[in-house]
Design a protein around this motif. Structure first.
Motif, PDB file in Angstrom:
ATOM      1  N   ARG A  88       0.838  -1.203   0.000  1.00  0.00           N
ATOM      2  CA  ARG A  88       0.000   0.000   0.000  1.00  0.00           C
ATOM      3  C   ARG A  88       0.874   1.254   0.000  1.00  0.00           C
ATOM      4  N   ALA A  89       1.937   1.246   0.799  1.00  0.00           N
ATOM      5  CA  ALA A  89       2.850   2.394   0.820  1.00  0.00           C
ATOM      6  C   ALA A  89       3.468   2.630  -0.550  1.00  0.00           C
TER       7      ALA A  89
ATOM      8  N   GLU B 201       5.899   5.488 -15.446  1.00  0.00           N
ATOM      9  CA  GLU B 201       6.137   5.356 -16.888  1.00  0.00           C
ATOM     10  C   GLU B 201       6.725   4.001 -17.263  1.00  0.00           C
ATOM     11  N   LEU B 202       7.709   3.519 -16.508  1.00  0.00           N
ATOM     12  CA  LEU B 202       8.392   2.284 -16.880  1.00  0.00           C
ATOM     13  C   LEU B 202       7.866   1.057 -16.147  1.00  0.00           C
ATOM     14  N   ASP B 203       6.839   1.212 -15.326  1.00  0.00           N
ATOM     15  CA  ASP B 203       6.196   0.064 -14.676  1.00  0.00           C
ATOM     16  C   ASP B 203       5.191  -0.531 -15.659  1.00  0.00           C
ATOM     17  N   LEU B 204       5.454  -1.744 -16.107  1.00  0.00           N
ATOM     18  CA  LEU B 204       4.582  -2.354 -17.114  1.00  0.00           C
ATOM     19  C   LEU B 204       3.141  -2.482 -16.632  1.00  0.00           C
ATOM     20  N   ASP B 205       2.949  -2.669 -15.324  1.00  0.00           N
ATOM     21  CA  ASP B 205       1.591  -2.817 -14.803  1.00  0.00           C
ATOM     22  C   ASP B 205       0.782  -1.531 -14.895  1.00  0.00           C
ATOM     23  N   THR B 206       1.450  -0.385 -15.089  1.00  0.00           N
ATOM     24  CA  THR B 206       0.720   0.866 -15.286  1.00  0.00           C
ATOM     25  C   THR B 206      -0.235   0.752 -16.470  1.00  0.00           C
ATOM     26  N   TRP B 207       0.169  -0.011 -17.460  1.00  0.00           N
ATOM     27  CA  TRP B 207      -0.561  -0.053 -18.720  1.00  0.00           C
ATOM     28  C   TRP B 207      -1.440  -1.301 -18.832  1.00  0.00           C
ATOM     29  N   ALA B 208      -1.521  -2.091 -17.777  1.00  0.00           N
ATOM     30  CA  ALA B 208      -2.315  -3.325 -17.790  1.00  0.00           C
ATOM     31  C   ALA B 208      -3.680  -3.089 -17.136  1.00  0.00           C
ATOM     32  N   PRO B 209      -4.670  -3.954 -17.402  1.00  0.00           N
ATOM     33  CA  PRO B 209      -5.964  -3.843 -16.718  1.00  0.00           C
ATOM     34  C   PRO B 209      -5.786  -3.940 -15.207  1.00  0.00           C
ATOM     35  N   LYS B 210      -6.613  -3.225 -14.478  1.00  0.00           N
ATOM     36  CA  LYS B 210      -6.469  -3.141 -13.022  1.00  0.00           C
ATOM     37  C   LYS B 210      -7.621  -3.850 -12.315  1.00  0.00           C
ATOM     38  N   SER B 211      -7.333  -4.371 -11.115  1.00  0.00           N
ATOM     39  CA  SER B 211      -8.370  -4.893 -10.224  1.00  0.00           C
ATOM     40  C   SER B 211      -7.974  -4.520  -8.799  1.00  0.00           C
ATOM     41  N   PRO B 212      -8.158  -3.249  -8.421  1.00  0.00           N
ATOM     42  CA  PRO B 212      -7.731  -2.781  -7.103  1.00  0.00           C
ATOM     43  C   PRO B 212      -8.387  -3.586  -5.979  1.00  0.00           C
ATOM     44  N   PRO B 213      -7.630  -3.866  -4.904  1.00  0.00           N
ATOM     45  CA  PRO B 213      -8.187  -4.666  -3.815  1.00  0.00           C
ATOM     46  C   PRO B 213      -9.204  -3.917  -2.948  1.00  0.00           C
ATOM     47  N   ASP B 214      -9.211  -2.586  -3.009  1.00  0.00           N
ATOM     48  CA  ASP B 214     -10.160  -1.814  -2.203  1.00  0.00           C
ATOM     49  C   ASP B 214     -10.313  -0.422  -2.813  1.00  0.00           C
ATOM     50  N   ASP B 215     -11.235   0.366  -2.246  1.00  0.00           N
ATOM     51  CA  ASP B 215     -11.538   1.685  -2.796  1.00  0.00           C
ATOM     52  C   ASP B 215     -10.355   2.640  -2.706  1.00  0.00           C
ATOM     53  N   GLU B 216      -9.576   2.539  -1.634  1.00  0.00           N
ATOM     54  CA  GLU B 216      -8.443   3.446  -1.470  1.00  0.00           C
ATOM     55  C   GLU B 216      -7.391   3.218  -2.557  1.00  0.00           C
ATOM     56  N   ILE B 217      -7.088   1.971  -2.848  1.00  0.00           N
ATOM     57  CA  ILE B 217      -6.135   1.692  -3.916  1.00  0.00           C
ATOM     58  C   ILE B 217      -6.718   2.100  -5.269  1.00  0.00           C
ATOM     59  N   ALA B 218      -8.028   1.980  -5.428  1.00  0.00           N
ATOM     60  CA  ALA B 218      -8.661   2.435  -6.671  1.00  0.00           C
ATOM     61  C   ALA B 218      -8.433   3.933  -6.873  1.00  0.00           C
ATOM     62  N   VAL B 219      -8.506   4.710  -5.784  1.00  0.00           N
ATOM     63  CA  VAL B 219      -8.221   6.149  -5.864  1.00  0.00           C
ATOM     64  C   VAL B 219      -6.778   6.374  -6.315  1.00  0.00           C
TER      65      VAL B 219
END
Length: 268
Positions: free
Chosen positions: A45-46, A151-169
């Motif tokens: 989370r951090a 920019e260089l994190d490949l997961d930035t550009w992948a579909p997301k499934s946040p574990p909770d509302d805070e991470i979704a923000v």
């Protein structure tokens, strides 16, 4: 469940910077005890906060997990830097690979890396840089963060499934940085400045315009990044003992390529 890179251990995922992978693995993975699993989720989370440019939230979240470890292991060494009133872990002696204490040690090492890099950011945000105003300097630091964490994190550009509302923000804030939105970079820079000066105000559009907007700031950021030592960027005493995030290493290597490669010039 594994990541695109094949990682199946949440600690290893966090070591190489795949905090989203760690979150996914920790939903169902029971290889670690409940306490350690909870602290690994907190570290993930951090890291999400830091990727989103929420540096203050990243710091306070790490302080919580550092304090939890100190309560569990009272003899765990801590650092006491001047002017910072918070639990900050130091590395204990390294146990043998495969020993019972190794997962806890590896988790402490993650906390040390993340706290150490944020301490470095706090110092950099409070220092002057040759030829740069304070505001422009901090915007450059925010751009370096975005290159390494977004920019260089490949997961930035992948579909997301946040574990909770805070991470979704936080994912929405990361998406704004990925989309090169001015307000997202100003928000990140304002948050970074408050690491050094908690009462500092917000960055303004005029700072962005005077620095030649996105292209000019990214050029300055890559130039500064090229002059840094190899990551992770923490205290000298910790060098060689901390794992390196893949995306930070890739960003550093990219910045050190000759400018003629065309990587410094960016439209937008």
């Amino acid at each position: 469940m594994s990541s695109a890179t094949g990682v199946t251990d949440p600690i290893l995922a966090l070591e190489i910077g795949e905090w989203r992978t760690a979150q996914r693995l920790l939903r169902d993975d029971r290889r670690y005890d409940a306490m350690l699993g909870a602290e690994l989720r907190t570290i993930a989370r951090a890291m999400a906060y830091r990727a989103a440019g929420e540096h203050g939230a990243a710091w306070s979240t790490l302080v919580v997990t550092a304090a939890n470890f100190r309560r569990r292991f009272p003899k765990l060494p801590v650092l006491r830097p001047n002017g910072i009133d918070a639990i900050q872990l130091a590395l204990p002696p390294e146990p043998e690979p495969g020993s019972a204490g190794r997962p806890a040690y590896d988790t402490i090492r993650l906390i040390c890396r993340e706290q150490g890099e944020l301490r470095q950011l706090r110092r950099q945000a409070g220092e002057s840089a040759s030829g740069l105003t304070e505001d422009r300097r901090i915007l450059v630091l925010a751009f370096i963060e975005a290159v390494c964490w977004v920019e260089l994190d490949l997961d930035t550009w992948a579909p997301k499934s946040p574990p909770d509302d805070e991470i979704a923000v936080q994912e929405r804030r990361i998406a704004e940085l990925a989309d090169r939105r001015r307000d997202a970079f100003l928000r990140s820079a304002s948050n970074l400045r408050r690491l050094a000066r908690p009462t500092a105000g917000d960055m303004t559009k005029s700072v962005w315009d005077r620095a030649d907007q996105y292209s000019g700031l990214r050029y300055l950021a890559l130039g500064e990044l090229a002059g840094r030592p190899r990551p992770p960027w923490s205290e000298p005493a910790l060098l060689g003992r901390l794992p390196v995030r893949t995306w930070a290493r890739n960003a550093w290597q990219m910045a050190r390529r000759p400018q003629s490669d065309g990587l410094y010039g960016t439209t937008g």
